[in-house]
Design a protein around this motif. Sequence first.
Motif, mmCIF file in Angstrom:
data_model
loop_
_atom_site.group_PDB
_atom_site.id
_atom_site.type_symbol
_atom_site.label_atom_id
_atom_site.label_comp_id
_atom_site.label_asym_id
_atom_site.label_seq_id
_atom_site.Cartn_x
_atom_site.Cartn_y
_atom_site.Cartn_z
ATOM 1 N N SER A 8 -31.977 -47.329 23.742
ATOM 2 C CA SER A 8 -33.330 -46.461 23.002
ATOM 3 C C SER A 8 -33.333 -45.156 23.790
ATOM 4 C CB SER A 8 -34.742 -47.118 22.984
ATOM 5 O OG SER A 8 -34.700 -48.382 22.161
ATOM 6 N N GLY A 9 -33.155 -45.202 25.017
ATOM 7 C CA GLY A 9 -33.137 -43.985 25.690
ATOM 8 C C GLY A 9 -32.140 -43.071 25.760
ATOM 9 N N LEU A 10 -31.305 -43.446 25.018
ATOM 10 C CA LEU A 10 -29.759 -42.726 24.880
ATOM 11 C C LEU A 10 -30.238 -41.669 23.920
ATOM 12 C CD1 LEU A 10 -27.080 -45.241 24.779
ATOM 13 C CD2 LEU A 10 -27.235 -43.460 26.568
ATOM 14 N N LEU A 11 -31.305 -41.826 23.067
ATOM 15 C CA LEU A 11 -31.758 -40.772 22.193
ATOM 16 C C LEU A 11 -31.910 -39.374 22.810
ATOM 17 C CD1 LEU A 11 -31.992 -40.088 18.959
ATOM 18 C CD2 LEU A 11 -34.506 -40.770 19.306
ATOM 19 N N MET A 12 -32.875 -39.616 23.914
ATOM 20 C CA MET A 12 -33.460 -38.617 24.519
ATOM 21 C C MET A 12 -32.254 -37.851 25.373
ATOM 22 S SD MET A 12 -36.074 -36.981 24.484
ATOM 23 C CE MET A 12 -35.591 -35.153 25.101
ATOM 24 N N ILE A 13 -31.280 -38.885 25.958
ATOM 25 C CA ILE A 13 -30.284 -38.408 26.850
ATOM 26 C C ILE A 13 -29.261 -37.544 26.068
ATOM 27 C CG2 ILE A 13 -28.355 -39.142 28.138
ATOM 28 C CD1 ILE A 13 -29.793 -41.387 28.959
ATOM 29 N N GLY A 14 -29.159 -37.923 24.798
ATOM 30 C CA GLY A 14 -28.353 -37.092 23.805
ATOM 31 C C GLY A 14 -29.080 -35.576 23.497
ATOM 32 N N VAL A 15 -30.375 -35.760 23.231
ATOM 33 C CA VAL A 15 -30.718 -34.451 23.298
ATOM 34 C C VAL A 15 -30.811 -33.520 24.320
ATOM 35 C CG1 VAL A 15 -33.182 -33.218 22.927
ATOM 36 C CG2 VAL A 15 -32.539 -35.129 21.563
ATOM 37 N N VAL A 16 -30.717 -33.881 25.600
ATOM 38 C CA VAL A 16 -30.707 -33.198 26.870
ATOM 39 C C VAL A 16 -29.179 -32.805 27.111
ATOM 40 C CG1 VAL A 16 -30.536 -33.138 29.263
ATOM 41 C CG2 VAL A 16 -32.320 -34.261 28.074
ATOM 42 N N LEU A 17 -28.017 -33.614 26.677
ATOM 43 C CA LEU A 17 -26.860 -33.300 26.673
ATOM 44 C C LEU A 17 -26.262 -32.326 25.621
ATOM 45 C CD1 LEU A 17 -25.032 -36.782 27.246
ATOM 46 C CD2 LEU A 17 -25.320 -34.953 28.929
ATOM 47 N N GLY A 18 -27.158 -32.304 24.499
ATOM 48 C CA GLY A 18 -26.689 -31.485 23.530
ATOM 49 C C GLY A 18 -27.289 -30.070 23.490
ATOM 50 N N ASP A 19 -28.071 -29.892 24.507
ATOM 51 C CA ASP A 19 -28.846 -28.623 24.306
ATOM 52 C C ASP A 19 -27.973 -27.304 24.740
ATOM 53 O OD1 ASP A 19 -31.606 -29.246 23.678
ATOM 54 O OD2 ASP A 19 -32.041 -29.942 25.647
ATOM 55 N N ILE A 20 -26.968 -27.418 25.727
ATOM 56 C CA ILE A 20 -26.273 -26.383 26.155
ATOM 57 C C ILE A 20 -25.243 -26.083 25.078
ATOM 58 C CG2 ILE A 20 -24.739 -25.497 27.613
ATOM 59 C CD1 ILE A 20 -27.678 -25.311 28.581
ATOM 60 N N PRO A 21 -24.564 -27.089 24.382
ATOM 61 C CA PRO A 21 -23.685 -26.748 23.379
ATOM 62 C C PRO A 21 -24.072 -26.455 22.241
ATOM 63 C CG PRO A 21 -23.128 -28.808 24.680
ATOM 64 C CD PRO A 21 -24.310 -28.538 24.890
ATOM 65 N N SER A 22 -25.420 -26.740 22.136
ATOM 66 C CA SER A 22 -26.044 -26.213 20.854
ATOM 67 C C SER A 22 -26.250 -24.855 20.881
ATOM 68 C CB SER A 22 -27.434 -26.786 20.618
ATOM 69 O OG SER A 22 -27.438 -28.211 20.481
ATOM 70 N N GLY A 23 -26.481 -24.328 22.220
ATOM 71 C CA GLY A 23 -26.739 -22.846 22.100
ATOM 72 C C GLY A 23 -25.320 -21.970 21.831
ATOM 73 N N PHE A 24 -24.148 -22.594 22.106
ATOM 74 C CA PHE A 24 -22.731 -22.044 21.893
ATOM 75 C C PHE A 24 -22.625 -21.871 20.552
ATOM 76 C CE2 PHE A 24 -22.111 -23.112 26.223
ATOM 77 C CZ PHE A 24 -21.744 -21.795 26.724
ATOM 78 N N ILE A 25 -23.000 -23.130 19.605
ATOM 79 C CA ILE A 25 -22.834 -23.228 18.258
ATOM 80 C C ILE A 25 -23.766 -22.330 17.553
ATOM 81 C CG2 ILE A 25 -23.011 -24.812 16.204
ATOM 82 C CD1 ILE A 25 -22.551 -26.970 18.146
ATOM 83 N N VAL A 26 -24.941 -21.999 17.739
ATOM 84 C CA VAL A 26 -25.913 -21.128 17.075
ATOM 85 C C VAL A 26 -25.337 -19.694 17.561
ATOM 86 C CG1 VAL A 26 -28.254 -20.241 17.193
ATOM 87 C CG2 VAL A 26 -27.806 -22.700 17.313
#
Length: 450
Positions: A60-78
């Motif tokens: 269940s906690g992997l959901l929040m870990i995924g959010v943290v891991l995805g923040d930086i790559p998301s900036g490059f995508i946007v």
Amino acid sequence: MSQVSKDRTKSEQTDFLHHLFVPVYMPAILFASGEGSLIPIVPLTAKALGANLATAGIISGLLMIGVVLGDIPSGFIVNKWGETVAMRIAAVLATVSAILCWRAPNLAILAAGVLFIGIASATFNLARHAFLTAWTPPWYRARAMSLLGGTSRIGYFVGPFIASPVIAWAGSRSVYWIHVVACIAVLVVLQVTPDPEKLLSANKARAERNNEKRKQASNTAGIAVSHVTTDGIIRSGSANVADDGSTMLPTPKNRLMRLPIIRYFRILCRLGTAAGILQMMRASRQVIVPLWGVQLDISAPHIALIMGIAGAVDLSLFYTSGQVMDRFGRRWAAVPVLIGISLGHLLMPFATAEWSYVCIAILISIANGLGSGIVMTLGADLAARYAPRNMPGFLSGWRMSTDSGSAVGPLAISAMTAVAGLSSAALLMGCCGLVGAFMMQRFIPRFIRD
């Protein structure tokens, strides 16, 4: 200002915010509703696949870990493809991930699906945050962000109610299809609505012209602050001034230094840490409030009812937060919110009866509701000031700092409870919140209306 001018200004603000509903708020409500429906189901799916209680909690906690891991790559995508394309990518990724969870034959596949749902959520949330930062005038910004914070609250509040009849009718695994349907609805809304950037850029330009006319008519002198660091101290040579008057940090030549978390380290280390503490307190309350009810031997239906009432109180206050921030300044939301949630934690060990437990749960919800959108508003203010030409990059670093707080909160409570008991965990989190309140008071810069 005359009554006619006040009414005109209020009408302009309402009209501007109405234009945000379909391109920004409606997709956000749909996405949050789908995600809110499946969050309670993930541990049940894990247990059905043979996980013990601890493993189910980790998955269940992997959901929040995924959010943290995805923040930086998301900036490059946007940055590369824009906010609308990023939201589409996030919706497609979330759809595939939800189907993966539905079909998961073992815990490894389920864990991968949950992790990628978190990454998709990070991309979607950053895209809408960057979108509002770019296209909302500063004097409407807090209200726009508080409404954005309210959409998440609406989604997480409505999602479980949608999931309940679906579980009764088709079983718990079918809930993942709610998120699939919600993501498809997001894609449809983004496809059929007109280009939101053109619409909102025209509205922003009109709002800025009207605001300039009002300033000239009232002969009001504005105070410009440049070269201001996040500690409010004026320093020479620490930044460049852009054409629009914003303060930009110099562009580093080293590729590593261009990473948002490193380039904006000084800002993120101060206000990012304070905002991370606020997010940690918010995550903490979702764990400690139901656990304290269990410790008091309150029945599960009563705990659920109390949490529902507290959630409704929280939900009812989200727009008030934006009004306070736009009118009085960001500190008037950030500091009282942290103090209120901290007091709730510090008073929790004194809740020895159900009535006192209810009072403290409502106190924490009132405090949290009055801070709806504060973290996104601060991030938008700082991005517009320090990274006007790289807002998604700055916001990715900002969201990574704050989302890390959300991930740490439940882990800190679990560790402290195991070592010294739930009362000690509540006291520790309360003290951390007071430290965060002091940091907000100390480091929120003068240029953001404080």
